[in-house]
Design an enzyme around this catalytic site. Structure first.
Site: not given
Length: 214
Positions: A102, A104
Site C-alpha cells: 500500500k 498511501h
C-alpha cells in the site's frame, strides 16, 4: 487419530475436502482437493481457530506473533488468536500481509502487529510443494523476524522446494518445521476405515507414489 478424524469428518461434512480431478497451482492434476474457503461461517471459522490453537499449544512452540499468509491465512490467523484467548487465556497479537504494498495511508506490506525481532508462527491452510509459502517466509525474514514454525490444516507432502517436514528458503537454506492437523497419510488411513470412501485410495496412492515425499 481421534483429533485428525474429527477434522476430516468436519471437512467432508462441509464439502471442503473433495475427490475428482483438480488442477493445482503447481500445475499437477490431483485426485483430491481441500478448499478452506468453503469453511466460511462463524461456526466454521471458530472451529478452525480451535484446531490451530490446540495444535499450537500441543507443540509447546515459543512464539510472539501469529502471521496469516494472505489470503486464506487472514481469517485463520484472526480465528486462532481468538481461540488462544478464549480457551487458553493467551492474548497473542497477529499480523498478515498484503498481496501488494500500500502506497498511501499507513502504507507498507503488513497489517497488524509489528513483527521485527519477534518469534513468528506462520498460519496457512494447505502446503503442497512449498512454493506459495516462500513469499511469506521472504517477507518475514526481510523484517528481521524469526520463524518458529509453520502450521497448516493439510500437508500434502509433495516434492518441491521442501524436504520431508522442513521447508528451505531459496537463498539462505534455513529450515522451518511444518506442523499440520492432517497429512495425506492421515487421509488415506481414514479412507481405509470407510467402506464408501475406500474406492478413492488407488488414485491417491498412485498420485502419492509420483509426487509424494517420504
Amino acid at each position: 487419530m481421534n483429533w485428525k478424524k474429527e477434522f476430516i469428518d468436519f471437512s467432508f461434512k462441509k464439502k471442503a475436502l473433495k475427490f475428482g480431478r483438480f488442477k493445482l497451482k503447481s500445475g499437477r492434476t490431483s485426485p483430491y482437493f481441500f478448499n478452506s474457503g468453503l469453511l466460511s461461517t462463524g461456526k466454521d471459522i471458530t472451529k478452525i481457530g480451535l484446531f490451530y490453537a490446540r495444535s499450537i499449544i500441543d507443540s509447546k512452540m515459543k512464539f510472539d506473533v501469529l502471521f496469516g499468509a494472505a489470503y486464506k491465512g487472514i481469517p485463520i490467523v484472526v480465528a486462532t488468536a481468538i481461540a488462544l484467548k478464549n480457551y487458553y487465556n493467551l492474548n497473542i497479537p497477529y499480523a498478515f500481509n498484503r498481496k501488494e504494498q500500500k502506497k498511501h495511508g499507513e502504507k507498507g506490506d503488513l497489517i497488524g502487529r509489528e513483527i521485527s525481532d519477534k518469534n513468528i508462527i506462520i498460519l496457512d491452510d494447505v502446503i503442497t510443494s512449498g512454493t506459495a509459502i516462500h513469499q511469506s517466509i521472504e517477507m518475514i525474514e526481510e523484517k528481521k523476524a524469526k520463524i518458529s514454525s509453520i502450521f497448516v490444516l493439510l500437508d500434502r507432502k509433495e516434492k518441491g522446494k521442501r524436504n520431508l517436514h522442513t521447508i528451505h528458503h531459496l537463498n539462505n537454506k534455513k529450515s522451518y518445521k511444518i506442523i499440520s492437523i492432517i497429512t495425506i497419510e492421515d487421509l488415506i488411513s481414514y479412507l481405509l476405515r470407510d467402506t464408501n470412501l475406500k474406492k478413492h485410495i488407488p488414485e491417491l496412492t498412485k498420485y502419492r507414489e509420483k509426487y509424494g515425499i517420504d
